[in-house]
Motif scaffolding. Sequence first.
Motif, short mmCIF file in Angstrom:
data_model
loop_
_atom_site.label_atom_id
_atom_site.label_comp_id
_atom_site.label_asym_id
_atom_site.label_seq_id
_atom_site.Cartn_x
_atom_site.Cartn_y
_atom_site.Cartn_z
N PRO A 206 0.82 -1.23 0.00
CA PRO A 206 0.00 0.00 0.00
C PRO A 206 0.84 1.27 0.00
N GLU A 207 2.02 1.22 0.63
CA GLU A 207 2.81 2.43 0.72
C GLU A 207 3.37 2.87 -0.64
N LEU A 208 3.34 1.95 -1.64
CA LEU A 208 3.83 2.32 -2.96
C LEU A 208 2.75 2.98 -3.82
N GLN A 209 1.51 2.93 -3.36
CA GLN A 209 0.42 3.57 -4.11
C GLN A 209 0.33 5.03 -3.67
N LEU A 210 0.78 5.92 -4.53
CA LEU A 210 0.82 7.32 -4.17
C LEU A 210 -0.57 7.89 -3.97
N THR A 211 -1.46 7.56 -4.91
CA THR A 211 -2.84 8.04 -4.82
C THR A 211 -3.72 7.15 -5.68
N ALA A 212 -4.97 6.99 -5.27
CA ALA A 212 -5.92 6.19 -6.05
C ALA A 212 -6.51 6.99 -7.21
N ALA A 213 -6.24 8.30 -7.22
CA ALA A 213 -6.83 9.17 -8.24
C ALA A 213 -6.41 8.75 -9.64
N TYR A 214 -5.16 8.30 -9.80
CA TYR A 214 -4.67 7.94 -11.13
C TYR A 214 -5.37 6.70 -11.68
N ASP A 215 -5.92 5.88 -10.80
CA ASP A 215 -6.58 4.65 -11.27
C ASP A 215 -7.83 4.95 -12.07
N GLU A 216 -8.46 6.08 -11.80
CA GLU A 216 -9.72 6.41 -12.47
C GLU A 216 -9.62 7.63 -13.39
N ALA A 217 -8.44 8.24 -13.46
CA ALA A 217 -8.29 9.48 -14.22
C ALA A 217 -7.98 9.19 -15.69
N SER A 218 -8.33 10.13 -16.53
CA SER A 218 -7.94 10.07 -17.94
C SER A 218 -6.46 10.40 -18.03
N LEU A 219 -5.70 9.53 -18.71
CA LEU A 219 -4.25 9.67 -18.74
C LEU A 219 -3.73 9.72 -20.16
N VAL A 220 -2.58 10.38 -20.33
CA VAL A 220 -1.87 10.41 -21.61
C VAL A 220 -0.39 10.18 -21.33
N PHE A 221 0.22 9.22 -22.05
CA PHE A 221 1.65 8.99 -21.96
C PHE A 221 2.25 9.22 -23.35
#
Length: 625
Positions: free
Chosen positions: A95-110
């Motif tokens: 769990p300590e490696l998960q910075l935030t759960a927000a990225y799991d549901e956010a629209s992302l671009v790489f």
Amino acid sequence: GIVMPMYALVRNAAKPSMRDLEVAFQGNLCRCTGYRPILEGYKTFTKEFACGMGDKCCKIKGKECGGGANNTDDKLFTRTSFQPFDPSQEPIFPPELQLTAAYDEASLVFRSDRVTWYRPTRLEELLQLKADHPQAKLIVGNTEVGVEVKFKHFLYPVLINPVKVPELLEVCETEDSIYFGAAVSLMDIDAYLRKRIEEMPETQTRLFQSTVDMLHYFAGKQIRNVACLGGNIMTGSPISDMNPVLTAAGVRLEVASRAGGRRSVHMGTGFFTGYRRNIIEAHETLLGIHFQKTTPDQHVVAFKQARRRDDDIAIVNSAVNVNFKPGTNVVKSIAIAFGGMAPTTVLAPNTSKLMVGQPWNHALVERVAESLCQELPLDASAPGGMIAYPRALVVSLFFKSYLSISRKLCDAGIMPPDAVPQKDLSGADKFHTPTLRSSQLFERVASNQANHDPIGKPKVHASALKQATGEAIYTDDIPRMDGELYLAFVLSTKAHAKITKLDASEALALEGVEAFFSAQDLTEHQNEVGPVFHDAHVFANGEVHCYGQIIGAIAAANQTLAQRAARLVSVEYTELQPVIVTIEQAIEHKSYFPDYPRFLTKGDVEKAFAEADHAIESSCRMGGQ
């Protein structure tokens, strides 16, 4: 690879069945140990676990393993030699490696220098991306595009991952069909359909049953966990396992685009327009698939023939969807689809036409066999060769379908019980994996035998425990050293040719590429290799003598870059004549290995015998006398 599927299976099912075990290992190939000891060990986790000897088990008869002798055992270890199982110590994602759960549901671009990866979360956003980038590839499990990129070196500048778009993950049921979003995994489809097959009348689930039967042999479970049906349809492989089923059934697809909104299309005649192409436009997105429920007079069956049962591509597969006139065996309508017989999944409309209005009997089979041979001839230049075999499979798989449907019609009383000869009925059966029955016994040794004395002891492979626990160190496990480079080879694309040009300038222009090496960088002596006679070269020197011969090598910062740069090295050839392929051609052109036969001689045998004090002669008779 062998341990993790079993670990996942036990984590997900406290007491899995033998069928669960079989499915879990579909994607694993073992070429060293063999499957018997692996399955024998893992079957102890299953609910059916028992001695492989069945009712002949020695313990049932009150004896020791091995028939009562005290010098054998069926165990390699005692449980007390291992730490007890502690559920609280199960490894999970820290769990300590998960910075935030927000990225799991956010629209992302790489973004990289050559590729942009999008992960939209709304359908409107997805459709806009497809409008802006019509040639973009949609990625769900990456089971097709991943192969194309890694092994075929395709480049797709825009990739879209739609697994967070709710409309593509939807599962819903109506009165006449079950709808699956295009991104729903194959295992989720399989699980839902199996559940409904148990709950619904058999007459309504015949398409569902054919689907789960085919999904069982669709790649391996690891692939089905991530792959989706939408990807299978849009890829349009001519040997797809599912497309013949969907084509014969004429399933309805939901499609959407930014400009045109939603529309429905049907798989069937005209859906596939060419090799890996269909009528869905480049700017459109496949949203989902409707699996219609069958009627009492409708039968759907599908079969696949491959070189092995599990985890293999089809040679030919087929699906038959037939509707009979109510209460009779007279064909009202029929669709027959085949994979592996053309650049696309194909239907046999001419054969279907001649079957309409005809009774479902052996005489019809004879006419169908002749018609299929004419309608699906398969060109002699078709990939894979063995043209006669796929042609024969077309007829064989239809006959298997005929037997399967006939048996159901006989059971329903529509056809007389003797309509199909008893000896033929087993031809309708699908393959069933036999129950694992095996037992391995080991010699018991004296309790006072020294630990260092191996005689009579079953020895565990020296690296077995490290491999099973994941502690074994392989090349890719070794940390990268500072300044480490990766070497990628430039290989010949000709079998016998003279190299006229070798230019690595384009490869060396890439950032991170450090050097290119060839025969010009070595002396003639340094470039010679061989176990006894140094008659081979590290790098081809002027001529290549086989396809794949090493011409040069690129040194670069990482593997991907080195391999990419190696493909950019320009090599031009002049093919050498004559081309010698057969023994007869070699004799005609006097192409022989030089200086053969060769002899290695040390000392004088005749002289040694002459000077020996004693010579012993012996004779033997041949032929077993």
